[in-house]
Motif scaffolding. Structure first.
Motif, PDB file in Angstrom:
ATOM      1  N   PRO A 168       0.847  -1.194   0.000  1.00 61.57           N
ATOM      2  CA  PRO A 168       0.000   0.000   0.000  1.00 61.57           C
ATOM      3  C   PRO A 168       0.887   1.251   0.000  1.00 61.57           C
ATOM      4  N   GLY A 169       0.532   2.211  -0.805  1.00 63.51           N
ATOM      5  CA  GLY A 169       1.332   3.456  -0.841  1.00 63.51           C
ATOM      6  C   GLY A 169       0.858   4.440   0.208  1.00 63.51           C
ATOM      7  N   THR A 170       0.658   3.909   1.401  1.00 61.32           N
ATOM      8  CA  THR A 170       0.217   4.759   2.515  1.00 61.32           C
ATOM      9  C   THR A 170       1.428   5.453   3.131  1.00 61.32           C
ATOM     10  N   ALA A 171       1.209   6.156   4.239  1.00 62.06           N
ATOM     11  CA  ALA A 171       2.262   6.948   4.903  1.00 62.06           C
ATOM     12  C   ALA A 171       2.698   8.126   4.037  1.00 62.06           C
ATOM     13  N   ALA A 172       1.995   8.335   2.921  1.00 59.98           N
ATOM     14  CA  ALA A 172       2.353   9.458   2.044  1.00 59.98           C
ATOM     15  C   ALA A 172       1.799  10.758   2.623  1.00 59.98           C
ATOM     16  N   GLU A 173       0.613  10.666   3.198  1.00 64.68           N
ATOM     17  CA  GLU A 173      -0.072  11.854   3.745  1.00 64.68           C
ATOM     18  C   GLU A 173      -0.012  12.969   2.698  1.00 64.68           C
ATOM     19  N   ILE A 174       0.703  14.073   3.008  1.00 62.09           N
ATOM     20  CA  ILE A 174       0.983  15.066   1.978  1.00 62.09           C
ATOM     21  C   ILE A 174       2.495  15.056   1.782  1.00 62.09           C
ATOM     22  N   ILE A 183       2.297  17.616  10.704  1.00 63.58           N
ATOM     23  CA  ILE A 183       1.319  16.554  11.002  1.00 63.58           C
ATOM     24  C   ILE A 183       1.957  15.202  11.346  1.00 63.58           C
ATOM     25  N   CYS A 184       3.185  14.968  10.904  1.00 61.20           N
ATOM     26  CA  CYS A 184       3.835  13.678  11.195  1.00 61.20           C
ATOM     27  C   CYS A 184       5.347  13.877  11.221  1.00 61.20           C
ATOM     28  N   PRO A 185       5.831  14.647  12.216  1.00 63.30           N
ATOM     29  CA  PRO A 185       7.246  15.049  12.218  1.00 63.30           C
ATOM     30  C   PRO A 185       8.238  13.885  12.282  1.00 63.30           C
ATOM     31  N   ASP A 186       7.808  12.747  12.825  1.00 64.60           N
ATOM     32  CA  ASP A 186       8.770  11.634  12.959  1.00 64.60           C
ATOM     33  C   ASP A 186       8.647  10.597  11.846  1.00 64.60           C
ATOM     34  N   LYS A 187       7.785  10.876  10.894  1.00 68.22           N
ATOM     35  CA  LYS A 187       7.622   9.924   9.799  1.00 68.22           C
ATOM     36  C   LYS A 187       8.737  10.140   8.771  1.00 68.22           C
ATOM     37  N   LEU A 188       8.891   9.186   7.865  1.00 71.88           N
ATOM     38  CA  LEU A 188       9.894   9.365   6.824  1.00 71.88           C
ATOM     39  C   LEU A 188       9.593  10.627   5.993  1.00 71.88           C
ATOM     40  N   THR A 189      10.647  11.236   5.468  1.00 70.53           N
ATOM     41  CA  THR A 189      10.487  12.482   4.715  1.00 70.53           C
ATOM     42  C   THR A 189       9.923  12.175   3.325  1.00 70.53           C
ATOM     43  N   ALA A 191      11.417  12.691   0.492  1.00 68.00           N
ATOM     44  CA  ALA A 191      12.439  12.024  -0.327  1.00 68.00           C
ATOM     45  C   ALA A 191      12.572  10.554   0.075  1.00 68.00           C
ATOM     46  N   GLU A 192      12.449  10.272   1.372  1.00 70.99           N
ATOM     47  CA  GLU A 192      12.558   8.872   1.820  1.00 70.99           C
ATOM     48  C   GLU A 192      11.355   8.052   1.349  1.00 70.99           C
ATOM     49  N   TRP A 193      10.173   8.659   1.364  1.00 72.52           N
ATOM     50  CA  TRP A 193       8.984   7.942   0.862  1.00 72.52           C
ATOM     51  C   TRP A 193       9.169   7.601  -0.623  1.00 72.52           C
ATOM     52  N   VAL A 194       9.605   8.599  -1.370  1.00 77.05           N
ATOM     53  CA  VAL A 194       9.809   8.387  -2.814  1.00 77.05           C
ATOM     54  C   VAL A 194      10.866   7.298  -3.025  1.00 77.05           C
ATOM     55  N   ASP A 195      11.905   7.328  -2.200  1.00 78.82           N
ATOM     56  CA  ASP A 195      12.988   6.362  -2.322  1.00 78.82           C
ATOM     57  C   ASP A 195      12.480   4.922  -2.094  1.00 78.82           C
ATOM     58  N   ALA A 209      -0.852   4.457  -4.588  1.00 84.10           N
ATOM     59  CA  ALA A 209      -0.420   5.776  -4.112  1.00 84.10           C
ATOM     60  C   ALA A 209      -1.599   6.381  -3.377  1.00 84.10           C
ATOM     61  N   THR A 210      -1.317   7.100  -2.305  1.00 80.12           N
ATOM     62  CA  THR A 210      -2.408   7.732  -1.547  1.00 80.12           C
ATOM     63  C   THR A 210      -2.104   9.210  -1.361  1.00 80.12           C
ATOM     64  N   ILE A 211      -3.130   9.956  -1.006  1.00 84.02           N
ATOM     65  CA  ILE A 211      -2.948  11.335  -0.563  1.00 84.02           C
ATOM     66  C   ILE A 211      -3.969  11.551   0.553  1.00 84.02           C
ATOM     67  N   MET A 212      -3.509  11.987   1.718  1.00 83.12           N
ATOM     68  CA  MET A 212      -4.444  12.285   2.805  1.00 83.12           C
ATOM     69  C   MET A 212      -4.575  13.809   2.907  1.00 83.12           C
ATOM     70  N   TYR A 213      -5.759  14.283   2.602  1.00 81.13           N
ATOM     71  CA  TYR A 213      -5.952  15.723   2.448  1.00 81.13           C
ATOM     72  C   TYR A 213      -7.121  16.201   3.316  1.00 81.13           C
TER      73      TYR A 213
END
Ligand code: SF4
Length: 355
Positions: A168-174, A183-189, A191-195, A209-213
């Motif tokens: 799942p392409g989650t954890a993308a948020e924005i 909104i998620c300061p400790d999550k991967l950045t 660039a790291e998500w894309v990587d 791919a997701t977008i949480m808006y």
């Protein structure tokens, strides 16, 4: 009801893959009926009147999490952790009771759960059941790699060898770091998500791919996100669908900042996504869990062509106030699709039609 007029220039540019950020920003000022008519015509041209669904079960193996995402209502809400036999029982139920073709597996982040634990989960499922494993967000893959001290590529290689079919392409948020810091300061950045996602595609593991808006972001942030997804898709072709996830605003630290997007804004998101992606990404999912059934049906007239899955078990949106329930039978999904004037077809995770 006022009838929209298809915006011919936008329609042609979308099919030719030429929509720019400027075009998309301009559409925000367009008459919404025209925007919806344009998106709907594109949907018809690209995927026709078929609306798909997948027979699946969500399995959240733990809600224990060291993450600090401010939109999260799920973390530590019960404090459960499933064992592998318990997970296997759930997979077995999904196969027997509804003929599930997919299990979608995600969970919280635990400091002592490393790559071998995730690999063991997938291996155990695949040893017992012939079912598509759609599992582990880019954040979870990043986390297990960090805990075990192995590169992301190696984690992906071992997961695939164990039988992981897609992610799942989650954890993308924005995917804008300024927003992520809020909104998620400790999550991967970003660039790291894309990587992680790009490496998954290269390892032969497709993702959604997701977008949480609908929280603290602006429309410009949403457009930056959507164009970034389109860039990834153009490079790898590994994305199966876009799943817009409207922010569920109850029981979390962002509740005071946002009551979520309006229904009209939700529909704008679907329409704009359809226009931006054109033929690059033909599948846009209207999640009945997040939108509710009625708005999901409307979304099928604003660019969407899929209603997601039977789900069978849903903990994450429910913790944040979703009211649409935890299970929709395949028959109910077909009825909902037909009532919206479309032709239902069951698909597998990779959008191959099953019936
Ligand atoms: S969204 Fe996921 S990673 Fe973030 S706090 Fe919630 S469970 Fe943890």
């Amino acid at each position: 009801m006022e009838k929209g007029i298809v915006l011919n220039d936008i329609y042609e540019r979308s099919l030719a893959g030429k929509i720019t950020k400027k075009d998309a920003a301009g559409l925000l000022k367009a008459n919404v009926y025209d925007l919806f008519a344009t998106a709907d015509r594109l949907r018809q041209e690209i995927v026709g009147d078929t609306v798909t669904y997948v027979v699946n079960r969500n399995i959240n193996f733990t809600d224990r999490c060291i993450g600090t995402c401010r939109f999260c209502s799920f973390r530590n809400s019960v404090g459960f952790q499933l064992t592998i036999p318990q997970i296997l029982r759930k997979v077995g139920e999904a196969k027997e009771k509804i003929g599930a073709t997919e299990v979608c597996i995600q969970g919280g982040l635990q400091p002592d759960m490393g790559l071998p634990d995730y690999v063991a989960m997938i291996r155990a499922i695949k040893a017992k059941y012939d079912i598509h494993t759609h599992a582990f967000s880019p954040m979870e893959v990043y986390h297990m790699s960090q805990v075990s001290g192995v590169p992301v590529e190696e984690s992906l290689r071992q997961l695939k060898a164990a039988g992981l079919d897609s992610m799942p392409g989650t954890a993308a948020e924005i995917l804008v770091d300024r927003v992520r810091a809020q909104i998620c300061p400790d999550k991967l950045t970003t660039a790291e998500w894309v990587d992680v996602v790009t490496k998954a595609h290269r390892a032969g593991i497709p993702t959604t791919a997701t977008i949480m808006y609908g929280h603290v972001e602006s429309w410009k942030d949403r457009l930056d996100h959507l164009f970034l997804i389109r860039d990834i898709q153009r490079k790898t072709g590994g994305i199966t669908e876009l799943v817009p996830l409207t922010f569920m605003y109850q029981n979390n630290a962002l509740t005071k900042k946002s009551m979520g997007a309006s229904g009209l804004d939700d529909m704008r998101m679907y329409a704009i996504a359809r226009v931006i992606f054109g033929r690059d990404l033909p599948n846009v999912q209207a999640s009945w869990v997040k939108l509710g059934v009625k708005l999901a049906q409307v979304a099928l007239w604003c660019g969407a062509n899929d209603v997601g899955g039977t789900i069978m078990e849903e903990n994450i949106s429910k913790s944040a106030g979703a009211k649409s329930g935890e299970y929709m039978s395949p028959q109910a999904l077909r009825t909902i699709i037909k009532a919206a004037g479309r032709v239902p077809h069951q698909r597998n995770t990779l959008y191959q039609l099953i019936d």
